[in-house]
Scaffold this motif. Structure first.
Motif, mmCIF file in Angstrom:
data_model
loop_
_atom_site.group_PDB
_atom_site.id
_atom_site.type_symbol
_atom_site.label_atom_id
_atom_site.label_comp_id
_atom_site.label_asym_id
_atom_site.label_seq_id
_atom_site.Cartn_x
_atom_site.Cartn_y
_atom_site.Cartn_z
ATOM 1 N N LEU A 248 0.824 -1.205 0.000
ATOM 2 C CA LEU A 248 0.000 0.000 0.000
ATOM 3 C C LEU A 248 0.859 1.256 0.000
ATOM 4 C CD1 LEU A 248 -2.660 -1.226 2.564
ATOM 5 C CD2 LEU A 248 -3.091 -0.740 0.141
ATOM 6 N N ASP A 249 1.974 1.211 0.719
ATOM 7 C CA ASP A 249 2.873 2.356 0.751
ATOM 8 C C ASP A 249 3.432 2.634 -0.649
ATOM 9 O OD1 ASP A 249 4.091 4.318 2.555
ATOM 10 O OD2 ASP A 249 5.985 3.380 1.993
ATOM 11 N N ARG A 250 3.744 1.577 -1.378
ATOM 12 C CA ARG A 250 4.233 1.757 -2.746
ATOM 13 C C ARG A 250 3.124 2.233 -3.669
ATOM 14 N NH1 ARG A 250 8.080 -3.680 -2.691
ATOM 15 N NH2 ARG A 250 8.902 -3.192 -0.633
ATOM 16 N N LEU A 251 1.912 1.717 -3.445
ATOM 17 C CA LEU A 251 0.773 2.205 -4.229
ATOM 18 C C LEU A 251 0.578 3.709 -4.007
ATOM 19 C CD1 LEU A 251 -2.162 -0.374 -3.976
ATOM 20 C CD2 LEU A 251 -1.008 0.409 -6.053
ATOM 21 N N GLU A 252 0.755 4.136 -2.772
ATOM 22 C CA GLU A 252 0.550 5.548 -2.438
ATOM 23 C C GLU A 252 1.473 6.452 -3.256
ATOM 24 O OE1 GLU A 252 -0.252 8.112 1.639
ATOM 25 O OE2 GLU A 252 0.815 6.208 1.735
ATOM 26 N N THR A 253 2.706 6.008 -3.502
ATOM 27 C CA THR A 253 3.614 6.819 -4.315
ATOM 28 C C THR A 253 3.132 6.902 -5.761
ATOM 29 O OG1 THR A 253 5.055 4.952 -4.900
ATOM 30 C CG2 THR A 253 5.559 6.136 -2.873
ATOM 31 N N ARG A 254 2.495 5.857 -6.249
ATOM 32 C CA ARG A 254 1.989 5.872 -7.624
ATOM 33 C C ARG A 254 0.812 6.822 -7.786
ATOM 34 N NH1 ARG A 254 4.766 1.343 -6.700
ATOM 35 N NH2 ARG A 254 5.313 -0.147 -8.350
ATOM 36 N N PHE A 255 0.093 7.080 -6.686
ATOM 37 C CA PHE A 255 -1.101 7.929 -6.743
ATOM 38 C C PHE A 255 -0.889 9.237 -5.980
ATOM 39 C CE2 PHE A 255 -2.674 3.697 -7.574
ATOM 40 C CZ PHE A 255 -3.635 3.898 -8.553
ATOM 41 N N SER A 256 0.342 9.642 -5.808
ATOM 42 C CA SER A 256 0.648 10.778 -4.936
ATOM 43 C C SER A 256 -0.026 12.074 -5.371
ATOM 44 C CB SER A 256 2.167 10.981 -4.857
ATOM 45 O OG SER A 256 2.699 11.216 -6.154
ATOM 46 N N ARG A 257 -0.364 12.196 -6.655
ATOM 47 C CA ARG A 257 -1.012 13.418 -7.142
ATOM 48 C C ARG A 257 -2.532 13.281 -7.227
ATOM 49 N NH1 ARG A 257 3.127 15.399 -12.002
ATOM 50 N NH2 ARG A 257 5.015 15.454 -10.704
ATOM 51 N N PRO A 259 -5.400 12.964 -4.604
ATOM 52 C CA PRO A 259 -5.730 12.962 -3.171
ATOM 53 C C PRO A 259 -6.823 11.972 -2.777
ATOM 54 C CG PRO A 259 -5.525 15.211 -3.997
ATOM 55 C CD PRO A 259 -5.470 14.316 -5.189
ATOM 56 N N LYS A 260 -7.859 11.789 -3.582
ATOM 57 C CA LYS A 260 -8.936 10.865 -3.224
ATOM 58 C C LYS A 260 -8.421 9.428 -3.168
ATOM 59 C CE LYS A 260 -12.829 13.618 -4.914
ATOM 60 N NZ LYS A 260 -13.995 13.676 -5.849
ATOM 61 N N ASP A 261 -7.548 9.087 -4.108
ATOM 62 C CA ASP A 261 -6.984 7.739 -4.104
ATOM 63 C C ASP A 261 -6.048 7.544 -2.921
ATOM 64 O OD1 ASP A 261 -8.335 6.993 -6.411
ATOM 65 O OD2 ASP A 261 -6.758 7.767 -7.715
ATOM 66 N N VAL A 262 -5.275 8.570 -2.606
ATOM 67 C CA VAL A 262 -4.391 8.490 -1.438
ATOM 68 C C VAL A 262 -5.223 8.285 -0.174
ATOM 69 C CG1 VAL A 262 -2.798 9.794 0.029
ATOM 70 C CG2 VAL A 262 -2.502 9.796 -2.453
#
Length: 328
Positions: A248-257, A259-262
């Motif tokens: 999930l932490d790695r997924l978060e970097t992919r969606f960093s821009r 906000p709703k996905d983060v």
């Protein structure tokens, strides 16, 4: 030149499971394929499973042996050995089976609509009740219908939809074009959790066109599956939750821009923290030692787990130490 290369990671103890999967491959209505079986140091060697097969069938199967690296590592080995002429890669878990028209539907759909990434639906079953098909996904998320028979849809922003619930996606129903299988790989270190979700995300984001078919492509079988024996009382549970958090932490970097996905990912990360801590509290109640080393490693990577620990502790004290409503 084969249109498809079928990649099957293999690690089983019971005879007949791989032969059952292969029977569903060689029973396909579309027959232009070759097969790569990656023997991941299986207790029952793949070669023993193939002995009863006739020579013609056996000639279409290549077995690659490797030190145990988990299912993601085995799939990566398969992807690294796909022949240069192959157009599409189709995955099949050794304990699953394909329905007869899976490759035919995939080839027709990906050729007609120029797709890079394709999923069929998983056949519905009572045991694996959480899977749902593409028709239900269309009802939930909308999308563009490309074909009625079989039902083929595209869903805008599929990655965001997947983050909310990825139970419509399964590796045994997944087919990739060369533009993806040449470059994208599994994170083999996440072998107890979420490596498939991370792979799905990377493929979706890199694909020019993701195609979803409502026709069932595979059915869940019964064999040795590393997830089936892991619950909150299992020794591997904490590692599974830590691997989930890492994915999930790695997924978060992919969606960093986005906000709703983060925000969605943040909720999942907090759930992983809570489940991990409750599992270790359960070990203490049963007079077993918690996994202090892994908890310390987690806290070093993710200081927020300490805050979660304080919050859970405060909540427990507020309800009373022996509340029957305590999460498990």
């Amino acid at each position: 030149m084969a249109t498809f290369t079928v990649v099957i990671p293999f690690y089983q103890r019971e005879a007949g499971i791989l032969r059952r999967a292969l029977a569903s491959v060689f029973g396909q209505s579309f027959q232009d394929f070759d097969v790569l079986v990656v023997d991941d140091a299986s207790p029952l060697p793949a070669e023993e499973e193939l002995e009863p097969l006739d020579a013609r069938t056996r000639s279409r199967i290549t077995v690659i042996k490797q030190a145990n690296g988990g299912p993601g590592g085995a799939r990566n080995t398969g992807l690294d050995n796909v022949p240069t002429e192959t157009q599409f890669v189709a995955f099949l878990d050794s304990d699953d089976i394909w329905l007869p028209d899976h490759l035919k539907n995939a080839q027709d759909c990906m050729t007609r609509f120029r797709g890079d990434c394709y999923w069929a639906s998983m056949q519905a079953s009572d045991e694996f009740y959480y899977h749902f098909g593409m028709a239900e996904l269309e009802a939930r998320a909308g999308g563009t219908r490309l074909s009625d028979e079989p039902l083929i849809i595209e869903v805008p922003d599929l990655a965001s939809v997947m983050l909310k619930n990825w139970s419509f996606l399964h590796l045994s129903c997944m087919v990739l074009a060369r533009s993806l299988f040449e470059t994208i790989r599994f994170d083999a270190a996440l072998r107890l959790a979420a490596e498939d979700v991370l792979f799905f995300c990377d493929c979706i984001l890199a694909s020019r066109r993701n195609l979803l078919c409502d026709e069932a492509g595979a059915a869940r079988g019964i064999g040795l599956n590393i997830f089936h024996s892991i619950d909150s009382q299992s020794p591997q549970f904490l590692q599974q939750q830590f691997n989930t958090w890492e994915a999930l932490d790695r997924l978060e970097t992919r969606f960093s821009r986005r906000p709703k996905d983060v925000a969605s990912i943040t909720k999942y990360k907090n759930t992983a923290r809570q489940q991990a801590l409750w599992s270790q509290a359960g070990r203490v109640r049963q007079r077993s030692a918690p996994d202090v080393r892994l908890l310390a490693r987690w806290a070093w990577r993710d200081p927020a787990i300490l805050r979660t620990l304080v919050q859970l502790g405060a909540g427990k004290l507020g309800r009373g130490c022996h509340s029957q409503g305590e999460p498990k």
